[in-house]
Design an enzyme around this catalytic site. Structure first.
Site, PDB file in Angstrom:
ATOM      1  N   HIS A 119      43.550  37.371  40.826  1.00 16.11           N
ATOM      2  CA  HIS A 119      43.800  38.016  39.528  1.00 16.11           C
ATOM      3  C   HIS A 119      42.835  39.182  39.325  1.00 16.11           C
ATOM      4  O   HIS A 119      43.229  40.305  39.020  1.00 16.11           O
ATOM      5  CB  HIS A 119      43.633  36.983  38.408  1.00 16.11           C
ATOM      6  CG  HIS A 119      43.729  37.552  37.023  1.00 16.11           C
ATOM      7  ND1 HIS A 119      44.852  37.410  36.227  1.00 16.11           N
ATOM      8  CD2 HIS A 119      42.842  38.267  36.272  1.00 16.11           C
ATOM      9  CE1 HIS A 119      44.656  38.029  35.062  1.00 16.11           C
ATOM     10  NE2 HIS A 119      43.446  38.549  35.055  1.00 16.11           N
ATOM     11  N   GLU A 120      41.529  38.928  39.493  1.00 12.68           N
ATOM     12  CA  GLU A 120      40.533  39.978  39.236  1.00 12.68           C
ATOM     13  C   GLU A 120      40.712  41.167  40.168  1.00 12.68           C
ATOM     14  O   GLU A 120      40.558  42.324  39.762  1.00 12.68           O
ATOM     15  CB  GLU A 120      39.119  39.406  39.362  1.00 12.68           C
ATOM     16  CG  GLU A 120      38.791  38.326  38.334  1.00 12.68           C
ATOM     17  CD  GLU A 120      39.084  38.740  36.894  1.00 12.68           C
ATOM     18  OE1 GLU A 120      39.479  37.881  36.101  1.00 12.68           O
ATOM     19  OE2 GLU A 120      38.967  39.936  36.574  1.00 12.68           O
ATOM     20  N   HIS A 123      43.019  43.624  38.946  1.00 13.77           N
ATOM     21  CA  HIS A 123      42.395  44.627  38.062  1.00 13.77           C
ATOM     22  C   HIS A 123      41.651  45.678  38.882  1.00 13.77           C
ATOM     23  O   HIS A 123      41.719  46.869  38.597  1.00 13.77           O
ATOM     24  CB  HIS A 123      41.405  43.951  37.105  1.00 13.77           C
ATOM     25  CG  HIS A 123      42.030  43.059  36.079  1.00 13.77           C
ATOM     26  ND1 HIS A 123      43.149  43.404  35.364  1.00 13.77           N
ATOM     27  CD2 HIS A 123      41.669  41.825  35.648  1.00 13.77           C
ATOM     28  CE1 HIS A 123      43.470  42.422  34.531  1.00 13.77           C
ATOM     29  NE2 HIS A 123      42.592  41.451  34.688  1.00 13.77           N
ATOM     30  N   HIS A 129      46.930  43.329  32.282  1.00 10.21           N
ATOM     31  CA  HIS A 129      47.461  41.980  32.130  1.00 10.21           C
ATOM     32  C   HIS A 129      48.976  42.014  31.946  1.00 10.21           C
ATOM     33  O   HIS A 129      49.538  42.962  31.437  1.00 10.21           O
ATOM     34  CB  HIS A 129      46.802  41.287  30.934  1.00 10.21           C
ATOM     35  CG  HIS A 129      45.458  40.742  31.289  1.00 10.21           C
ATOM     36  ND1 HIS A 129      44.424  40.616  30.384  1.00 10.21           N
ATOM     37  CD2 HIS A 129      44.958  40.323  32.473  1.00 10.21           C
ATOM     38  CE1 HIS A 129      43.360  40.115  30.987  1.00 10.21           C
ATOM     39  NE2 HIS A 129      43.660  39.932  32.274  1.00 10.21           N
ATOM     40  N   ASP A 314      47.005  46.949  69.160  1.00  6.13           N
ATOM     41  CA  ASP A 314      48.415  46.552  69.289  1.00  6.13           C
ATOM     42  C   ASP A 314      48.552  45.151  69.873  1.00  6.13           C
ATOM     43  O   ASP A 314      49.430  44.380  69.477  1.00  6.13           O
ATOM     44  CB  ASP A 314      49.138  47.524  70.241  1.00  6.13           C
ATOM     45  CG  ASP A 314      49.202  48.926  69.670  1.00  6.13           C
ATOM     46  OD1 ASP A 314      49.079  49.068  68.431  1.00  6.13           O
ATOM     47  OD2 ASP A 314      49.321  49.871  70.444  1.00  6.13           O
TER      48      ASP A 314
END
Lengths: 402, 82
Positions: A119-120, A123, A129, A314
């Site tokens: 979540h953070e 941001h 939000h 590769d």
């Protein structure tokens, strides 16, 4: 997003973990944060590299109460963490409240660091939000099963509105050659490859990519490695598992073995004497032993001796007789000495100069029964390890009893 | 049951702090403008209730207070850090 939609104006973003919470093993903190970054890199062109000193775009730290910015933490509960939108100095930084109980589990006795970090970091990349219940960017913490965690659609739409979809679309059969590599002139007898259609510029609707058919003649692979006697074939988030003990091919996803590495690999190889497999993705690599990711990973591939100009590899393959590992990048290859843990002198060399008949880049590589198998698009080339002479050419999926 | 006066006062304090942190609420300090401050607070409560899909009443009902007590991210819901 935040007002004026701040975003990183580059695809290579660095991060640094400044300190660790005593609630968890350091390796578990590193894995949670790496997995959180992987969530965002798997749906955007962004690449995240961890640095261990100096300034990074995203500085990650644990602190309690007043910790030097204008937003003090508030003890247990309440605010768990916060992060700043992309920008200089404190821009992008993420702070976690040390007064919380951090955990790698999804019990109710603590907060799952992976979920909060994911979540953070949203941001840190520029997302605000969401009021969509269940979205990752919903402001309120909700304990969820993180084993096969997939980014909800609302978050994918948000981040792709800022950065667009990932470079290669997982559904296409050919592996996009690394952009910085010179385009390969394929020899006349090679079938001309159908170049993949231009990736769409608008955000890709995130339909779960489908596993290609085992016997699709166009099937190609991102990476292949042996593992304790078995052979694992990787494409996107899918794994085909060939075991000497069972005739049928087992179908898995990477997240069922290594949840933190769910996004897929560019290359992989096994050093069987050490019961160790190394996986490569972009500029980083991980060492695993069975299901366990060794502590201290990911590490930058420069730690193996690659110059900073090399941003990804590769393919890779280990020859247990000579204790050498060959790394393939574009039309060149390096030789790494597993005993001295250093690149050998005189490399990189042209692949075509040493491996007769291999006049192009290598998508994946495997060693088995004294032979190398080099995969390029839907074809594989069997090469004698000692003489390095081409023995035969087959379909890439010839291992699947088609 | 009716909320006892002491608990009610604590809830109002919690709500003010929550709205200041996440909904850009600025409490009126001067008593002259007290009524204006209450209107402003009711408006911010409505904004928060609307964000979380609660019934928009502008009142500190139980559901709204419970939502304010949930563990969460420290970023405001309606505007970024200045």
């Amino acid at each position: 997003t935040f007002p004026h939609s701040p975003r990183w104006r580059k695809e290579d973003v660095t991060y640094r973990i400044l300190n660790f919470t005593p609630d968890m093993l350091q390796a578990d903190v590193e894995e949670a944060i790496a997995k959180a970054f992987q969530l965002w890199s798997s749906v955007t062109p962004l690449r995240f590299t961890r640095v261990y000193s100096g300034h990074a775009d995203i500085m990650i730290s644990f602190a309690s109460g007043f910790h030097g910015d204008f937003y003090s933490f508030d003890g247990p509960g309440g605010t768990l963490a916060h992060a700043y939108p992309p920008g200089n100095d404190i821009g992008g930084d993420a702070h976690f409240d040390e007064d919380e109980n951090w955990t790698k589990f999804t019990t109710y006795s603590g907060y799952n660091l992976f979920l909060v970090a994911a979540h953070e970091l949203g941001h840190s990349l520029g997302l605000g939000h969401s009021n969509v219940f269940g979205a990752l960017m919903y402001p309120i913490y909700m304990a969820k099963d993180t084993r096969d965690y997939r980014l909800p659609q609302d978050d994918i739409d948000g981040i792709q509105a800022l950065y667009g979809p990932p470079r290669e679309s997982p559904a296409l059969p050919t592996k996009a050659s690394p952009p910085q590599q010179p385009t390969e002139v394929t020899p006349a007898e090679e079938p001309t490859e159908v170049s993949p259609p231009e990736a769409p510029t608008e955000p890709t609707p995130s339909k779960a990519p489908e596993r290609p058919e085992d016997c699709d003649p166009r099937l190609t692979f991102d990476a292949i490695t042996t593992l304790r006697g078995e052979i694992l074939f990787f494409k996107g988030s899918f794994v085909w598992r060939k075991s000497p003990y069972f005739s049928a091919i087992e179908h898995d996803t990477i997240s069922s073995f290594w949840p933190a590495l769910a996004g897929g690999f560019d290359a992989g190889y096994e050093v069987d004497k050490k019961d160790r497999v190394l996986f490569f993705k972009d500029g980083q690599y991980w060492a695993v032993s069975g299901y366990n990711i060794e502590p201290g990973f990911p590490q930058p591939i420069q730690n193996l001796g690659f110059p900073s100009s090399i941003r990804r590899i590769d393919a890779a393959v280990h020859d247990q007789n000579t204790k050498r590992t060959y790394f393939f990048v574009g039309n060149k290859y390096w030789s790494f000495n597993e005993n001295t843990q250093a690149m050998e002198r005189g490399y990189p060399r042209k692949i075509a100069a040493d491996f007769q008949g291999i006049g192009h880049s290598v998508d994946a590589a495997l060693q088995r029964n004294g032979h190398f198998y080099f995969f390029h698009g839907p074809n594989q080339y069997e090469v004698d390890i000692k003489s390095k002479k081409l023995i035969s050419k087959m379909r890439s999926n010839s291992w699947f009893n088609c | 049951f009716p909320v006892v006066p002491e608990e009610e006062r604590e809830d109002v304090q919690l709500a003010k702090k929550y709205l200041e942190s996440f909904y850009d609420f600025k409490e009126e300090k001067s008593s002259l403008l007290k009524s204006k401050g209450l209107d402003q607070m009711a408006a911010k409560i409505r904004e928060m209730q609307s964000f979380f899909g609660l019934e928009v009443t502008g009142q500190l009902n139980r559901k709204t207070l419970d939502m304010m007590k949930q563990p969460r991210c420290g970023i405001p819901d309606v505007r970024s850090y200045s």
